[in-house]
Design a protein around this motif. Structure first.
Motif, PDB file in Angstrom:
ATOM      1  N   CYS A 229       3.929  29.468  33.132  1.00 17.73           N
ATOM      2  CA  CYS A 229       2.985  30.541  33.438  1.00 17.73           C
ATOM      3  C   CYS A 229       3.466  31.805  32.736  1.00 17.73           C
ATOM      4  CB  CYS A 229       2.887  30.764  34.947  1.00 17.73           C
ATOM      5  SG  CYS A 229       1.652  31.984  35.435  1.00 17.73           S
ATOM      6  N   GLU A 230       2.608  32.409  31.935  1.00 12.39           N
ATOM      7  CA  GLU A 230       2.969  33.612  31.180  1.00 12.39           C
ATOM      8  C   GLU A 230       1.901  34.678  31.377  1.00 12.39           C
ATOM      9  OE1 GLU A 230       3.924  32.733  27.007  1.00 12.39           O
ATOM     10  OE2 GLU A 230       3.837  30.607  27.562  1.00 12.39           O
ATOM     11  N   ASP A 231       2.317  35.866  31.794  1.00 13.17           N
ATOM     12  CA  ASP A 231       1.331  36.941  31.815  1.00 13.17           C
ATOM     13  C   ASP A 231       1.052  37.374  30.377  1.00 13.17           C
ATOM     14  OD1 ASP A 231       3.003  39.240  31.011  1.00 13.17           O
ATOM     15  OD2 ASP A 231       3.899  39.152  33.002  1.00 13.17           O
ATOM     16  N   PHE A 232      -0.035  38.116  30.175  1.00 12.34           N
ATOM     17  CA  PHE A 232      -0.474  38.413  28.818  1.00 12.34           C
ATOM     18  C   PHE A 232       0.513  39.327  28.080  1.00 12.34           C
ATOM     19  CE2 PHE A 232      -5.341  37.483  28.855  1.00 12.34           C
ATOM     20  CZ  PHE A 232      -5.071  36.175  29.247  1.00 12.34           C
ATOM     21  N   ALA A 233       1.302  40.104  28.809  1.00 11.55           N
ATOM     22  CA  ALA A 233       2.339  40.906  28.143  1.00 11.55           C
ATOM     23  C   ALA A 233       3.398  39.989  27.537  1.00 11.55           C
ATOM     24  CB  ALA A 233       2.974  41.891  29.119  1.00 11.55           C
ATOM     25  N   GLN A 234       3.725  38.898  28.221  1.00 14.10           N
ATOM     26  CA  GLN A 234       4.647  37.912  27.663  1.00 14.10           C
ATOM     27  C   GLN A 234       4.007  37.180  26.484  1.00 14.10           C
ATOM     28  OE1 GLN A 234       5.417  36.027  31.720  1.00 14.10           O
ATOM     29  NE2 GLN A 234       7.388  35.691  30.697  1.00 14.10           N
ATOM     30  N   VAL A 235       2.761  36.780  26.665  1.00 13.65           N
ATOM     31  CA  VAL A 235       2.057  36.031  25.622  1.00 13.65           C
ATOM     32  C   VAL A 235       2.046  36.812  24.311  1.00 13.65           C
ATOM     33  CG1 VAL A 235      -0.207  35.137  24.909  1.00 13.65           C
ATOM     34  CG2 VAL A 235       0.614  34.735  27.238  1.00 13.65           C
ATOM     35  N   LEU A 236       1.789  38.116  24.398  1.00 14.80           N
ATOM     36  CA  LEU A 236       1.638  38.947  23.213  1.00 14.80           C
ATOM     37  C   LEU A 236       2.913  39.698  22.838  1.00 14.80           C
ATOM     38  CD1 LEU A 236      -1.879  40.410  24.023  1.00 14.80           C
ATOM     39  CD2 LEU A 236      -1.329  38.527  22.457  1.00 14.80           C
TER      40      LEU A 236
END
Length: 402
Positions: A229-236
């Motif tokens: 599970c990755e929040d979008f801050a992690q994703v980007l």
């Protein structure tokens, strides 16, 4: 800032679903590097497996720094572990054995930093110190388990399937607000997934909490499975920033960029836009980059269930902003400015055509009666909150639908 001595460089073992997958280490120039083990799986969208080593020049790589807490929990962890300000690496070494998602951080030495609790430490602080686990986010929260009919703080080992969220001293109705906001979101979006929650108390803590069931954990025959599970801050790979507010300093284009990693990007873009319209109606102004996540599913990464919904608009001036969401063409707008035209532009940034955008508005409009019934009979609101929620919804409904 360069680190003066090799002795000062810290190293950590990174685990994924409980298995070692690589090493995170500080480098002399002041940044960090993550190196995959030979046969390790990919653990993050911003850490593609196309290369073994990923370096970051300033501080801890955002994939990992976004696992560290903010606000209430961060202040307590820093005090317990006696770390410096902005020391995400130090906090993860002390408390990162079990983070949100499937990643864990362990000292390469095998020994976590020692901690000394102050005499008379409160129950919450003792629970944080004993669990040695962490949760991202600003709000006061603890990991917990259910034993029979009661909830207790999670131990150092074992499952932690729930997050207990507590109100601030100056916002005593925050728990009721969030529970009601989640119920109303479900009323507006009946086909969407919303986290399961209930009000309750955690053993020895005299504050009412909102007990949220985690969607990044599943239990089959008593065995725990950690889901990626990755929040979008992690994703980007958006760094938190020194004030931890970079999560607001991105355009809605960023949501579309993050969804490129979804196994069904067009469908998830449609779902995400529906949520944004619902959040605008409910006054959930705090829908920043970290309140969107991708979750492991049998078919690949998909948009996670809805979480962290709050009518934060009514708390404007009391620690929450009346500015809504992210930037639109380089500027963040007030909640009152979000009309149909602006939300339509957001939809277009997500790649939706005009016909699809209009279909979302039409579908949500049909939920007005159900929304009113939920607000009147199901939402756990006192008279003041009932009035504030009603005023919020009616104001935005008039703007969107006339």
């Amino acid at each position: 800032m360069e680190i003066d001595t090799m002795e000062a460089l810290r190293q950590a073992i990174v685990t994924f679903k409980g298995q070692k997958v690589g090493r995170l280490e500080e480098v002399p120039e002041g940044g960090t590097a993550f190196t995959y083990d030979a046969d390790a799986p990919e653990i993050g969208c911003s850490l593609p497996r196309t290369t073994d080593r990923h370096t970051y020049r300033a501080g801890v790589h955002p994939f990992f720094s976004n696992l560290a807490p903010e606000g209430w929990l961060r202040a307590r962890q820093e005090a317990i572990a006696d770390t410096e300000d902005e020391d995400d690496f130090g906090l993860l070494l002390a408390f990162g054995q079990d983070c949100i998602g499937a990643v864990g951080i362990a000292p390469a030495s095998g020994e976590r930093p020692k901690i000394d609790l102050a005499v008379g430490a409160d129950v919450e602080t003792q629970a944080i110190a004993e669990s040695r686990r962490t949760i991202s986010g600003v709000q006061a929260k603890l990991l917990c388990v259910k034993e029979g009919n009661r909830f207790t703080p999670a131990a150092h080992q074992g499952p932690a399937p729930y997050i207990a969220k507590f109100a601030r001293d100056d916002l005593g109705d925050l728990v009721q607000n969030e529970e009601a906001s989640l119920l109303l979101t479900k009323a507006l979006l009946p086909d969407d997934q919303v986290v399961s929650c209930q009000r309750g108390f955690v053993q020895n803590i005299d504050k009412l909490g909102l007990i949220v069931e985690r969607f990044d954990r599943e239990y089959i025959d008593g065995e725990e499975n950690k889901l990626r599970c990755e929040d979008f801050a992690q994703v980007l790979a958006v760094a938190p920033g020194r004030d931890r507010k970079n999560k607001y300093r991105v355009d809605y284009d960023a949501l579309s960029e993050a969804l490129k990693y979804s196994a069904a990007p067009k469908l998830d873009a449609y779902t995400l836009f529906r949520r944004i319209v619902a959040f605008a109606i409910l006054g959930n102004t705090d829908c920043h980059l970290k309140n969107w996540s991708l979750l492991e599913t049998p078919t690949g990464l998909r948009l996670s269930p809805i979480y962290d919904v709050l009518n934060s608009y009514i708390y404007g001036g009391r620690g929450y902003s009346t500015v809504f969401g992210l930037e639109l063409n380089g500027k963040r707008l007030q909640w009152q400015e979000y009309d149909r035209a602006i939300l339509t532009e957001v939809g277009h940034k997500l790649g939706l055509n005009q016909r699809t955008v209009e279909a979302v508005f039409t579908d949500i409009k049909k939920r007005k009666t159900t929304l009113k019934e939920c607000l009147k009979s199901e939402a756990p609101l006192n008279d003041e909150l009932q009035y504030q929620f009603t005023a919020t919804i009616e104001e935005k409904w008039e703007i969107l639908y006339g």
